[in-house]
Design an enzyme around this catalytic site. Sequence first.
Site, short mmCIF file in Angstrom:
data_model
loop_
_atom_site.label_atom_id
_atom_site.label_comp_id
_atom_site.label_asym_id
_atom_site.label_seq_id
_atom_site.Cartn_x
_atom_site.Cartn_y
_atom_site.Cartn_z
N GLU A 71 51.96 20.69 23.40
CA GLU A 71 51.58 21.57 24.51
C GLU A 71 51.82 20.81 25.81
O GLU A 71 51.42 19.66 25.94
CB GLU A 71 50.11 21.98 24.37
CG GLU A 71 49.54 22.76 25.54
CD GLU A 71 50.28 24.07 25.83
OE1 GLU A 71 50.37 24.92 24.93
OE2 GLU A 71 50.78 24.22 26.96
N CYS A 129 45.54 33.35 27.53
CA CYS A 129 44.25 34.05 27.41
C CYS A 129 43.10 33.24 28.00
O CYS A 129 42.32 33.73 28.81
CB CYS A 129 43.99 34.35 25.93
SG CYS A 129 42.35 35.00 25.64
N CYS A 181 42.88 36.76 29.79
CA CYS A 181 41.68 37.51 29.38
C CYS A 181 40.36 36.92 29.86
O CYS A 181 39.53 37.64 30.43
CB CYS A 181 41.61 37.58 27.85
SG CYS A 181 43.18 37.65 27.01
N LYS A 214 39.94 36.44 33.76
CA LYS A 214 40.01 37.81 34.30
C LYS A 214 38.69 38.54 34.08
O LYS A 214 38.14 39.16 34.98
CB LYS A 214 41.16 38.55 33.61
CG LYS A 214 41.40 40.00 33.98
CD LYS A 214 40.58 41.01 33.23
CE LYS A 214 40.63 40.91 31.73
NZ LYS A 214 41.85 41.35 31.10
N TYR A 227 48.50 46.97 32.73
CA TYR A 227 47.16 46.40 32.55
C TYR A 227 46.77 45.49 33.73
O TYR A 227 45.69 45.63 34.30
CB TYR A 227 47.15 45.50 31.32
CG TYR A 227 47.06 46.15 29.96
CD1 TYR A 227 45.88 46.14 29.26
CD2 TYR A 227 48.18 46.70 29.36
CE1 TYR A 227 45.79 46.68 27.98
CE2 TYR A 227 48.12 47.24 28.09
CZ TYR A 227 46.91 47.22 27.40
OH TYR A 227 46.84 47.75 26.15
N GLU A 276 43.88 46.24 36.49
CA GLU A 276 42.66 45.42 36.40
C GLU A 276 42.42 44.67 37.71
O GLU A 276 41.30 44.64 38.24
CB GLU A 276 42.77 44.43 35.25
CG GLU A 276 42.65 45.11 33.88
CD GLU A 276 42.74 44.14 32.71
OE1 GLU A 276 43.24 43.01 32.89
OE2 GLU A 276 42.32 44.53 31.60
N HIS A 319 20.24 57.61 21.06
CA HIS A 319 19.91 58.34 22.29
C HIS A 319 19.01 57.51 23.18
O HIS A 319 18.10 56.86 22.68
CB HIS A 319 19.21 59.65 21.91
CG HIS A 319 18.99 60.55 23.08
ND1 HIS A 319 20.03 61.17 23.75
CD2 HIS A 319 17.85 60.91 23.72
CE1 HIS A 319 19.53 61.90 24.75
NE2 HIS A 319 18.22 61.75 24.74
N GLU A 349 26.89 58.20 22.14
CA GLU A 349 26.47 59.27 21.24
C GLU A 349 27.32 60.53 21.40
O GLU A 349 27.39 61.37 20.52
CB GLU A 349 24.98 59.61 21.40
CG GLU A 349 24.63 60.27 22.72
CD GLU A 349 23.13 60.61 22.84
OE1 GLU A 349 22.55 61.13 21.88
OE2 GLU A 349 22.56 60.33 23.92
P1 NDP Z 1 52.80 45.89 31.61
O1 NDP Z 1 54.03 45.85 30.82
O2 NDP Z 1 51.55 46.44 31.02
O3 NDP Z 1 53.08 46.66 32.98
C1 NDP Z 1 54.13 46.30 33.82
C2 NDP Z 1 54.12 47.23 35.00
O4 NDP Z 1 55.08 46.79 35.95
C3 NDP Z 1 54.48 48.66 34.63
O5 NDP Z 1 53.69 49.52 35.40
C4 NDP Z 1 55.95 48.74 35.01
O6 NDP Z 1 56.36 50.02 35.38
C5 NDP Z 1 55.98 47.85 36.24
N1 NDP Z 1 57.31 47.25 36.46
C6 NDP Z 1 58.10 46.64 35.56
N2 NDP Z 1 59.23 46.19 36.14
C7 NDP Z 1 59.14 46.54 37.43
C8 NDP Z 1 60.00 46.38 38.56
N3 NDP Z 1 61.16 45.75 38.44
N4 NDP Z 1 59.60 46.87 39.74
C9 NDP Z 1 58.42 47.50 39.86
N5 NDP Z 1 57.57 47.70 38.84
C10 NDP Z 1 57.92 47.21 37.64
O7 NDP Z 1 52.63 44.39 32.10
P2 NDP Z 1 51.42 43.57 32.66
O8 NDP Z 1 52.09 42.47 33.39
O9 NDP Z 1 50.42 44.40 33.38
O10 NDP Z 1 50.74 43.01 31.33
C11 NDP Z 1 51.53 42.39 30.33
C12 NDP Z 1 50.92 42.61 28.99
O11 NDP Z 1 49.82 41.75 28.82
C13 NDP Z 1 50.35 44.00 28.75
O12 NDP Z 1 51.33 44.92 28.37
C14 NDP Z 1 49.32 43.75 27.68
O13 NDP Z 1 49.94 43.78 26.43
C15 NDP Z 1 48.84 42.36 28.01
N6 NDP Z 1 47.56 42.42 28.74
C16 NDP Z 1 46.46 42.91 28.11
C17 NDP Z 1 45.26 43.00 28.76
C18 NDP Z 1 44.07 43.56 28.05
O14 NDP Z 1 44.10 43.63 26.83
N7 NDP Z 1 43.04 43.96 28.77
C19 NDP Z 1 45.10 42.57 30.14
C20 NDP Z 1 46.32 42.08 30.72
C21 NDP Z 1 47.49 42.02 30.04
P3 NDP Z 1 56.84 51.12 34.31
O15 NDP Z 1 55.59 51.59 33.60
O16 NDP Z 1 57.44 52.18 35.19
O17 NDP Z 1 57.80 50.47 33.43
#
Ligand code: NDP
Length: 454
Positions: free
Chosen positions: A34, A42, A47, A50, A176, A180, A435, A440
């Site tokens: 690493e 995470c 996670c 955050k 996401y 968030e 309740h 529920e």
């Molecule tokens: P996501 O893939 O969820 O979302 C990316 C966003 O960026 C989408 O809205 C996408 O739009 C937009 N996007 C992509 N490319 C461009 C661009 N070139 N210009 C403008 N907008 C763009 O990625 P995140 O980075 O939010 O998160 C990554 C992953 O990490 C998640 O998918 C999830 O699996 C994981 N995660 C989980 C969490 C949880 O469990 N609570 C919390 C945070 C992350 P469009 O939809 O139009 O493609």
Amino acid sequence: MNYDYDLFVIGAGSGGVRASRIASQLGAKVAVAEDRYLGGTCVNVGCVPKKLFVYSSEYAKSFKDAAGFGWAVGETKFQWDTLRDNKTAEIERLNGIYGNILENAGVELINGHASIVDPHTVKVGEKNYTAKYILVAVGGWPRKPSFPGGEHTIDSNDVFYLKDFPEKVLVQGGGYIAVEFAGIFNGLGCDTELLYRGPLFLRGFDEEIRRFVSSEVEKSGVNLSFNTDIEKIDKRDDGKLDVQLNNGETRTVDAVFSAVGRVPKTEGLGLENTAVQFNKTGEILVNENFQTDEPSIYALGDVVGRKTLTPVALAEGMALARHLFRGDDVTLSYKNIATAVFCQPNIATLGVTEEEAQATGKPYAIFSSEFKPLKNTVSGSEQRTLMKLIVDKESDKVIGAHMAGPDAGEIIQGLAIAVKAGATKQDFDETIGIHPTSAEEYVTMRESAREGNV
Ligand code: NDP
């Protein structure tokens, strides 16, 4: 042939640590390399920190709600340094725990950047190590925005360590992380606007939930600009950012937080020295046993990108270790994985969306309940909750559950067990509620709101 190790893992994140520990406990000689921090995304920049920030951001609403319950809270003031530094101390404690987990399991930790020399050899620093199997579990990395001035944005690696907390921020993205962090910035008192390139954020989630959350997020104070994106950013001498949008408008802000997806972190790993193949978005291609096209090299977690979620990487790490060192079949199911978005209100989702149910062509029924939670009556808060079940009409099985409201993740996690066990709507109906709770509602939805494909 004699190797230094049975398994050499690159990356001590969720998947890598779990695979190393289980492999070692099964008698394998294991090393993990690493070059950054123990626990991966995470624990360090995902996670865990955050969620700590989400907790902090939720106090703003609690202070406001308290008045209706008789509390005079007085003046409140958010101190960024305190949150940031307390968070960092907790993360460092967790880094130590990860170190202990590896040590107690008998896994050798090698600090440094690893690159693959050949299918059985990994180099860290000046030293070569040989292994029967190599596991690539290096995770992902925030995608860099491509517009001019993109270097002035901050991403989800930077945001946890900012020197100063912005007063005014633009959040770019609709996934996401963007949603968030829009909630976090807003809750912590920052003037927040979220820009999303499409018509409605959270693409892929249930559409009714997306629309509901969009209206609730706006109610909470975040400005939402859909069908909008950034064209360029200029940095002023005073550090402020002038942002040109693609609709002709401009914004001047203290920070632009870009969350436009994550990419696999495969650069500099020496994978070109192997037969490992990638898909067109750069994720490593693996078979159902996480084996790449190079038979001695395996990969899992975000770098493979089946479902980029910590619990998935943990399950994959466990399954691979048991497969390699106990001969188990890998029988990991990616069906019905519940997830949550920790925005305000929280979203949690399980199984199919209404749109997916529609697309199957099979008859389904939607049960839903939208209401003001009990707590928000006396508090005066306008925040509402939406809960929804999707039922397959032929089998009566619950095939989808979605919620937007407080503690959605805590509630849907319980339902995930029921759905995995094949619970029917009748099982839900025969379950007696607790309740008074919001949960529920899931056992008291009697009349379907609508049906499809009937
Ligand atoms: P996501 O893939 O969820 O979302 C990316 C966003 O960026 C989408 O809205 C996408 O739009 C937009 N996007 C992509 N490319 C461009 C661009 N070139 N210009 C403008 N907008 C763009 O990625 P995140 O980075 O939010 O998160 C990554 C992953 O990490 C998640 O998918 C999830 O699996 C994981 N995660 C989980 C969490 C949880 O469990 N609570 C919390 C945070 C992350 P469009 O939809 O139009 O493609």
